[in-house]
Write a protein that holds these residues in place. Structure first.
Motif, PDB file in Angstrom:
ATOM      1  N   ILE B   9      64.763  89.308 151.294  1.00 62.00           N
ATOM      2  CA  ILE B   9      63.811  90.130 152.056  1.00 62.00           C
ATOM      3  C   ILE B   9      63.684  91.513 151.427  1.00 62.00           C
ATOM      4  N   ILE B  10      64.830  92.086 151.028  1.00 64.00           N
ATOM      5  CA  ILE B  10      64.775  93.411 150.394  1.00 64.00           C
ATOM      6  C   ILE B  10      63.940  93.359 149.121  1.00 64.00           C
ATOM      7  N   LEU B  11      64.158  92.315 148.311  1.00 62.65           N
ATOM      8  CA  LEU B  11      63.409  92.201 147.058  1.00 62.65           C
ATOM      9  C   LEU B  11      61.913  92.024 147.330  1.00 62.65           C
ATOM     10  N   SER B  12      61.582  91.237 148.360  1.00 66.42           N
ATOM     11  CA  SER B  12      60.164  91.052 148.695  1.00 66.42           C
ATOM     12  C   SER B  12      59.530  92.385 149.066  1.00 66.42           C
ATOM     13  N   LEU B  13      60.272  93.185 149.847  1.00 68.24           N
ATOM     14  CA  LEU B  13      59.737  94.484 150.243  1.00 68.24           C
ATOM     15  C   LEU B  13      59.554  95.390 149.025  1.00 68.24           C
ATOM     16  N   LEU B  14      60.469  95.277 148.059  1.00 64.95           N
ATOM     17  CA  LEU B  14      60.337  96.080 146.837  1.00 64.95           C
ATOM     18  C   LEU B  14      59.084  95.677 146.052  1.00 64.95           C
ATOM     19  N   VAL B  15      58.841  94.370 145.990  1.00 64.58           N
ATOM     20  CA  VAL B  15      57.627  93.891 145.319  1.00 64.58           C
ATOM     21  C   VAL B  15      56.399  94.480 146.014  1.00 64.58           C
ATOM     22  N   LEU B  16      56.448  94.460 147.326  1.00 60.86           N
ATOM     23  CA  LEU B  16      55.341  94.998 148.119  1.00 60.86           C
ATOM     24  C   LEU B  16      55.159  96.496 147.849  1.00 60.86           C
ATOM     25  N   LEU B  17      56.277  97.202 147.756  1.00 62.70           N
ATOM     26  CA  LEU B  17      56.225  98.633 147.448  1.00 62.70           C
ATOM     27  C   LEU B  17      55.592  98.832 146.072  1.00 62.70           C
ATOM     28  N   GLY B  18      55.977  97.981 145.127  1.00 61.25           N
ATOM     29  CA  GLY B  18      55.405  98.051 143.784  1.00 61.25           C
ATOM     30  C   GLY B  18      53.897  97.916 143.832  1.00 61.25           C
ATOM     31  N   ILE B  19      53.416  96.962 144.627  1.00 62.84           N
ATOM     32  CA  ILE B  19      51.963  96.778 144.727  1.00 62.84           C
ATOM     33  C   ILE B  19      51.322  97.969 145.416  1.00 62.84           C
ATOM     34  N   LYS B  20      52.015  98.505 146.401  1.00 62.70           N
ATOM     35  CA  LYS B  20      51.454  99.659 147.103  1.00 62.70           C
ATOM     36  C   LYS B  20      51.252 100.832 146.143  1.00 62.70           C
ATOM     37  N   LEU B  21      52.216 101.023 145.249  1.00 55.56           N
ATOM     38  CA  LEU B  21      52.101 102.109 144.274  1.00 55.56           C
ATOM     39  C   LEU B  21      50.941 101.872 143.314  1.00 55.56           C
ATOM     40  N   MET B  22      50.474 100.620 143.264  1.00 56.47           N
ATOM     41  CA  MET B  22      49.349 100.320 142.381  1.00 56.47           C
ATOM     42  C   MET B  22      48.020 100.767 142.961  1.00 56.47           C
ATOM     43  N   SER B  23      48.030 101.406 144.133  1.00 54.34           N
ATOM     44  CA  SER B  23      46.754 101.841 144.678  1.00 54.34           C
ATOM     45  C   SER B  23      46.316 103.180 144.106  1.00 54.34           C
ATOM     46  N   SER B  24      47.107 103.779 143.246  1.00 55.24           N
ATOM     47  CA  SER B  24      46.652 104.994 142.561  1.00 55.24           C
ATOM     48  C   SER B  24      47.032 104.911 141.089  1.00 55.24           C
ATOM     49  N   PRO B  25      46.118 105.309 140.205  1.00 52.68           N
ATOM     50  CA  PRO B  25      46.423 105.224 138.773  1.00 52.68           C
ATOM     51  C   PRO B  25      47.642 106.061 138.406  1.00 52.68           C
ATOM     52  N   LYS B  26      47.936 107.076 139.192  1.00 56.76           N
ATOM     53  CA  LYS B  26      49.056 107.954 138.867  1.00 56.76           C
ATOM     54  C   LYS B  26      50.397 107.259 139.022  1.00 56.76           C
ATOM     55  N   THR B  27      50.502 106.417 140.056  1.00 55.25           N
ATOM     56  CA  THR B  27      51.794 105.797 140.336  1.00 55.25           C
ATOM     57  C   THR B  27      51.853 104.339 139.906  1.00 55.25           C
ATOM     58  N   ALA B  28      50.709 103.819 139.435  1.00 55.77           N
ATOM     59  CA  ALA B  28      50.622 102.373 139.194  1.00 55.77           C
ATOM     60  C   ALA B  28      51.635 101.866 138.172  1.00 55.77           C
ATOM     61  N   VAL B  29      51.892 102.672 137.121  1.00 57.53           N
ATOM     62  CA  VAL B  29      52.844 102.220 136.098  1.00 57.53           C
ATOM     63  C   VAL B  29      54.212 101.978 136.727  1.00 57.53           C
ATOM     64  N   TYR B  30      54.648 102.921 137.589  1.00 61.49           N
ATOM     65  CA  TYR B  30      55.946 102.747 138.256  1.00 61.49           C
ATOM     66  C   TYR B  30      55.911 101.545 139.179  1.00 61.49           C
ATOM     67  N   GLY B  31      54.795 101.379 139.847  1.00 60.30           N
ATOM     68  CA  GLY B  31      54.654 100.239 140.755  1.00 60.30           C
ATOM     69  C   GLY B  31      54.913  98.939 140.032  1.00 60.30           C
ATOM     70  N   ASN B  32      54.282  98.803 138.882  1.00 56.18           N
ATOM     71  CA  ASN B  32      54.451  97.585 138.098  1.00 56.18           C
ATOM     72  C   ASN B  32      55.892  97.433 137.639  1.00 56.18           C
ATOM     73  N   GLN B  33      56.515  98.562 137.266  1.00 58.24           N
ATOM     74  CA  GLN B  33      57.906  98.499 136.815  1.00 58.24           C
ATOM     75  C   GLN B  33      58.847  98.119 137.953  1.00 58.24           C
ATOM     76  N   ILE B  34      58.548  98.637 139.151  1.00 62.48           N
ATOM     77  CA  ILE B  34      59.382  98.269 140.301  1.00 62.48           C
ATOM     78  C   ILE B  34      59.280  96.775 140.566  1.00 62.48           C
ATOM     79  N   SER B  35      58.035  96.257 140.527  1.00 61.98           N
ATOM     80  CA  SER B  35      57.858  94.821 140.728  1.00 61.98           C
ATOM     81  C   SER B  35      58.638  94.033 139.680  1.00 61.98           C
ATOM     82  N   ALA B  36      58.544  94.475 138.426  1.00 61.00           N
ATOM     83  CA  ALA B  36      59.216  93.756 137.344  1.00 61.00           C
ATOM     84  C   ALA B  36      60.738  93.788 137.532  1.00 61.00           C
ATOM     85  N   LEU B  37      61.259  94.967 137.906  1.00 61.18           N
ATOM     86  CA  LEU B  37      62.707  95.078 138.124  1.00 61.18           C
ATOM     87  C   LEU B  37      63.163  94.228 139.293  1.00 61.18           C
TER      88      LEU B  37
END
Lengths: 96, 455
Positions: B9-37
């Motif tokens: 569940i924690i990992l799923s929420l992290l994936v979700l957080l990663g996608i949420k960060l993808m809603s702005s070009p400024k944070t999107a790179v980190y979002g993708n990295q969080i999902s990958a991690l």
């Protein structure tokens, strides 16, 4: 996990996913797609377990193929998304 | 609930957080990295939890897949993104199908009904995603013709295979005998056939919808596979991907004035026949004046909007677009880009191409925000776009594009169209824009015509 719980997880995840993803702007739809695409390589987890515990060679071979495909999906997807997103980011640095 | 479920569940929420960060070009790179991690942690978790971390077989497979994936991702260029995404979709679907098959081979007798039915479904959805995506990728890569291929009795074939799949799934659930291997393999083959039949009749401009739909299917296949093996992480992450694909599909359908059912049934946009005449209802501007030369128009325009379409991608003209933009801006003009949601071959295709050539994303405007601006714009430059700028969409009742939201380029003072020819776009509807008074046509390869403009 029991089927009922799994279905519940499915519904909640769909709902949350829907909410979060609706907020992603059109600008980033291609990276969003390749990013979620990479995540869909999550089946790798299933492939690892199935292959490890498979008894027959037929299953082991199939499982091996599944792991290779899923890893291509995961690694390829994340790497290409990273490349794209950095292009967007680069521009911001130039602007400021 | 055990440790595994909580971590899942924690990992799923992290994936979700990663996608949420993808809603702005400024944070999107980190979002993708969080999902990958999170994914990497999930893999390690699964290996450790099941005590299979020391199996060489698994590591060899991961290494091979990882290297191939990395090489493809580095080599692909931005023009090829649609086929890359389609290919990866297919692999995701294929994995789910194979995992379901292995599960059936290994432990069918011990499965409860829920697992039996879901394993058959994962097999089917995965198989369809695999072949459908590969065909889509081949079409986008022009390995096979982009035109829709319609066989004799195409719809009947599709319906028959769908019925056979349902029957096989029911048998696969109820059957207790050794026949299960044959049933499952047949189901896989027929679903692969179904995917081919489905994708092969999709035409070029319907591709964004198809890819979004297959994206959703690849997630769904993963989630169903998760039901079979009882892994909450597969279920949640698969569901998130499924939801993402469905949202994109909806956006694409709306922007193309198509219902999802139309696309699924394969009714072509050009099927509807429109016999009436499309008249250019141009607002007669500068009727007295001689038609101005392109050079003069460019010179005197202050506010410019550029509208890119698939033609720009085909001609790989984005670099010239950048040149032109730089030139116009150096002359003190205001340049913006208007992006139609279905311009190109996948959602956001144009944005990526323009980002590749360093056009700042602040200059990229989506349809709803830019449309009111055309009226006060001096010059609109259309590059390889037809249906998405067709003013007939607002009045030509009965045509496939009637009611489709378009960019109101005809409202600007001057329009320069850099298209290959004056043939109708994918919809088959004539574009009255081309005959309007304030419109200048520069026909030919966009790379050539743009060069002239940028000089």
């Amino acid at each position: 996990m029991s089927p009922i719980l799994l279905i519940l997880v499915f519904i909640i995840a769909t709902f949350l996913g829907y909410k979060v993803i609706s907020e992603v702007p059109t600008l980033l739809h291609t990276p969003l797609m390749s990013g979620t695409n990479a995540i869909s390589g999550v089946t790798l987890l299933g492939a690892l377990v199935s292959t490890a515990f498979a008894a027959s060679n037929k299953s082991k071979t199939l499982g091996f193929i599944a792991i290779v495909l899923a890893t291509i999906n995961l690694v390829g997807g994340f790497a290409v998304t990273d490349r794209m997103l950095k292009m967007f980011k680069k521009k911001e640095a130039v602007n400021k | 609930m055990g440790v595994y479920e909580i971590v899942a569940i924690i990992l799923s929420l992290l994936v979700l957080l990663g996608i949420k960060l993808m809603s702005s070009p400024k944070t999107a790179v980190y979002g993708n990295q969080i999902s990958a991690l999170s994914m990497l942690s999930a893999i390690i978790l699964v290996l450790v939890y099941n005590e299979i971390i020391s199996m060489p077989l698994l590591w060899v497979a991961i290494l091979i897949g990882g290297i191939i994936g990395y090489i493809i991702a580095k080599k692909v260029n931005m023009i090829q993104m649609p086929q890359m995404v389609a290919l990866l979709n297919g692999l995701g679907g294929g994995t789910s199908a194979i995992v379901a098959l292995v599960e059936i081979f290994e432990r069918y007798e011990n499965m409860i009904y829920f697992e039996r039915i879901t394993s058959q479904l994962a097999l089917i959805v995965g198989g369809i995603t695999l072949s459908g995506s590969l065909i889509a990728a081949a079409k986008l890569d022009r390995k096979i013709p982009q035109k829709p291929v319609v066989l004799k009795g195409h719809s009947i074939l599709l319906n028959i295979s769908l019925i056979v799949l349902c029957v096989l799934a029911i048998f696969g659930t109820l059957n207790n005998y050794s026949m299960i291997d044959i049933i499952s393999i047949s189901a896989l083959f027929i679903s692969i056939l179904f995917g081919i039949l489905f994708s092969i009749r999709v035409g070029g401009a319907d591709m964004p919808i198809t890819i979004s739909l297959l994206n959703s299917c690849s997630g769904l296949a993963g989630a169903i596979c998760g039901f079979t093996i009882g892994d909450p992480l597969l279920v949640s992450v698969g569901a998130i991907v499924g939801a993402s694909g469905i949202i994109l599909t909806q956006i694409m359908c709306k922007a193309m004035n198509r219902s999802l059912m139309d696309v699924l049934k394969g009714s072509h946009i050009a099927d509807k026949t429109f016999t009436g005449e499309i008249i250019a209802v141009s607002v007669e501007r500068d009727t007295q004046e001689e038609k101005k030369s392109v050079h003069d128009i460019l010179q005197e325009s202050k506010k410019v909007i550029i509208v890119p379409g698939y033609g720009m991608a085909l001609a790989q003209a984005q670099y010239l677009v950048k040149q032109l933009t730089d030139k116009l801006e150096s002359e003190g003009k205001d340049v913006k880009f208007a992006i139609h949601p279905v311009a190109g071959r996948m959602p956001g295709h144009m944005n990526v191409l323009l980002a590749e050539v360093d056009i700042p994303y602040e200059k990229l405007w989506d349809m709803d925000n830019i449309n009111p601006e055309f009226e006060e714009t001096d010059l609109t430059i259309v590059i390889g776009a037809c249906d998405v700028v067709n003013p007939a969409a607002s009045y030509a009742e009965g045509t496939p594009i009637y009611g489709m939201p378009v960019l109101d380029v005809d409202k600007s003072k001057y329009v320069i169209v850099c298209n290959m020819d004056t043939k109708p776009g994918y919809s088959g509807v004539e574009n009255p824009l081309y005959n309007m008074n304030n419109v200048t046509m520069l026909l030919g390869n966009a790379a050539e015509t743009l060069k002239k403009l940028a000089e």
